[in-house]
Enzyme design. Structure first.
Site, PDB file in Angstrom:
ATOM      1  CB  CYS A 172      -3.566   1.507   7.634  1.00 27.62           C
ATOM      2  SG  CYS A 172      -2.395   0.420   8.327  1.00 27.62           S
ATOM      3  CG  HIS A 187      -2.188  -0.536   1.239  1.00 26.31           C
ATOM      4  ND1 HIS A 187      -2.809  -1.029   2.354  1.00 26.31           N
ATOM      5  CD2 HIS A 187      -3.078  -0.680   0.209  1.00 26.31           C
ATOM      6  CE1 HIS A 187      -4.020  -1.470   2.024  1.00 26.31           C
ATOM      7  NE2 HIS A 187      -4.204  -1.281   0.734  1.00 26.31           N
ATOM      8  CG  ASP A 208      -1.048   3.017   4.280  1.00 27.26           C
ATOM      9  OD1 ASP A 208      -0.438   1.960   4.088  1.00 27.26           O
ATOM     10  OD2 ASP A 208      -2.190   3.039   4.800  1.00 27.26           O
TER      11      ASP A 208
HETATM   12  N1  ARG Z   1      -4.308  -7.127   6.806  1.00 28.50           N
HETATM   13  C1  ARG Z   1      -4.697  -5.947   6.131  1.00 28.50           C
HETATM   14  C2  ARG Z   1      -4.646  -6.183   4.627  1.00 28.50           C
HETATM   15  O1  ARG Z   1      -3.759  -6.862   4.171  1.00 28.50           O
HETATM   16  C3  ARG Z   1      -3.820  -4.806   6.532  1.00 28.50           C
HETATM   17  C4  ARG Z   1      -4.150  -3.504   5.918  1.00 28.50           C
HETATM   18  C5  ARG Z   1      -3.297  -2.410   6.429  1.00 28.50           C
HETATM   19  N2  ARG Z   1      -3.602  -1.195   5.831  1.00 28.50           N
HETATM   20  C6  ARG Z   1      -2.754  -0.350   5.256  1.00 28.50           C
HETATM   21  N3  ARG Z   1      -3.241   0.724   4.733  1.00 28.50           N
HETATM   22  N4  ARG Z   1      -1.474  -0.572   5.129  1.00 28.50           N
HETATM   23  O2  ARG Z   1      -5.464  -5.729   3.886  1.00 28.50           O
END
Ligand code: ARG
Length: 297
Positions: free
Chosen positions: A291, A195, A197
């Site tokens: 997040c 991601h 972020d």
């Molecule tokens: N386990 C979640 C996924 O893989 C974590 C998401 C974390 N969010 C983020 N914006 N990095 O979707």
């Protein structure tokens, strides 16, 4: 509006000409009542199935709520839903923004994993009940994961968009049109930084914190073009401490996973205040400070 993927295109944009954007001051979070690591959606989840310490996750999350409140931010809580273990990552289901009259809207995500798509209707209702205008991406081939990949440029109606894992480039064509904003698209070409972020954290109108290895050469050129100060995070801080998944409040105070010593020193050196928190139970699932919340109007 258009999607920008290289420096030539970026040179046609003058930040000063773009509409100003007020930063959201409130926070929305979801209690980790049903939080678990049940499957592997990103590399951080590997080896962590069933390993979340439930009580510790609750207290780490509560400490984050307390921190936002102490810093003067109102925190709203959306009800957690049984079986939606990742709903706690409130950054991913929607992207809030302001339209040309500065009325709030959300663009709902088309999440990549079917298990996570079920979270979106709950966030949709939450925002609808508060009179947000709701945008959706009709075409199910367009993937987008909210503030996980869509990060507003500080104080401007221009979006940075990560793609390659959870969001596809094609989605940004549609999003740029729907929201009438330019989008600077950054390919995420490593396995780990899935991601935007996880490797890109805006700190103030001139400053961004990044893990450079997560980006391609054109991506880095775009980042350096729009930000005078690019603070680089080491590989250890980026992967083990999730340092780029920090969040800045009022362009001044950076809330960050504890232990990222070199990043903290760099931030202090640039005049930021730093608050270190432990989000270790959530890092087992691939998420940290940024997040676990969504900034809302
Ligand atoms: N386990 C979640 C996924 O893989 C974590 C998401 C974390 N969010 C983020 N914006 N990095 O979707």
């Amino acid at each position: 509006m258009f999607v920008i993927t290289n420096l030539d295109q970026a040179q046609k944009i003058n930040l000063a000409d773009l509409a100003n954007r007020i930063e959201p001051q409130k926070v929305l979070m979801c209690r980790p009542t049903y939080f678990e690591v049940k499957d592997v959606k990103n590399v951080f989840m590997e080896g962590n199935l069933g390993k979340v310490d439930f009580e510790l996750a609750q207290s780490q999350w509560q400490e984050l709520v307390n921190t936002f409140q102490k810093l003067g931010k109102e925190v709203s809580i959306i009800d957690a839903v049984a079986d939606l273990e990742d709903m706690v990552f409130a950054a991913n289901q929607a992207l809030p923004g302001l339209d040309e009259n500065n009325n709030p809207y959300v663009l709902l995500s088309n999440m990549r994993h079917p298990s996570r798509r079920k979270e979106v209707p709950y966030y949709k209702s939450w925002f609808e009940e508060r009179n947000y205008r709701v945008f959706t991406l009709e075409d199910s081939e367009l993937l987008f994961e909210g503030q996980g990949d869509g990060i507003w440029h500080p104080a401007k109606k221009m979006l940075w968009g990560g793609y390659g894992h959870r969001t596809n480039l094609k989605a940004y064509e549609e999003i740029a049109k729907k929201l009438s904003v330019p989008i600077i698209a950054l390919e995420l070409h490593t396995n780990e930084f899935y991601h935007l972020d996880t490797c890109f954290c805006v700190l103030d109108p001139n400053t961004v914190l990044i893990y450079s290895e997560a980006f391609t050469t054109s991506g880095l050129e775009l980042i350096h073009h729009f930000f005078q100060n690019v603070i680089e995070v080491t590989s250890d801080d980026a992967s083990q401490n999730f340092a780029c998944n920090a969040h800045v409040l009022d362009y001044k105070t950076v809330v960050i996973q504890k232990g990222a010593v070199s990043t903290v020193n760099k931030l202090l050196g640039k005049g930021f205040n730093v608050i270190e928190l432990d989000t270790g139970e959530f890092i087992k699932s691939g998420g940290s400070v940024f997040c676990l919340k969504v900034m809302i109007y």
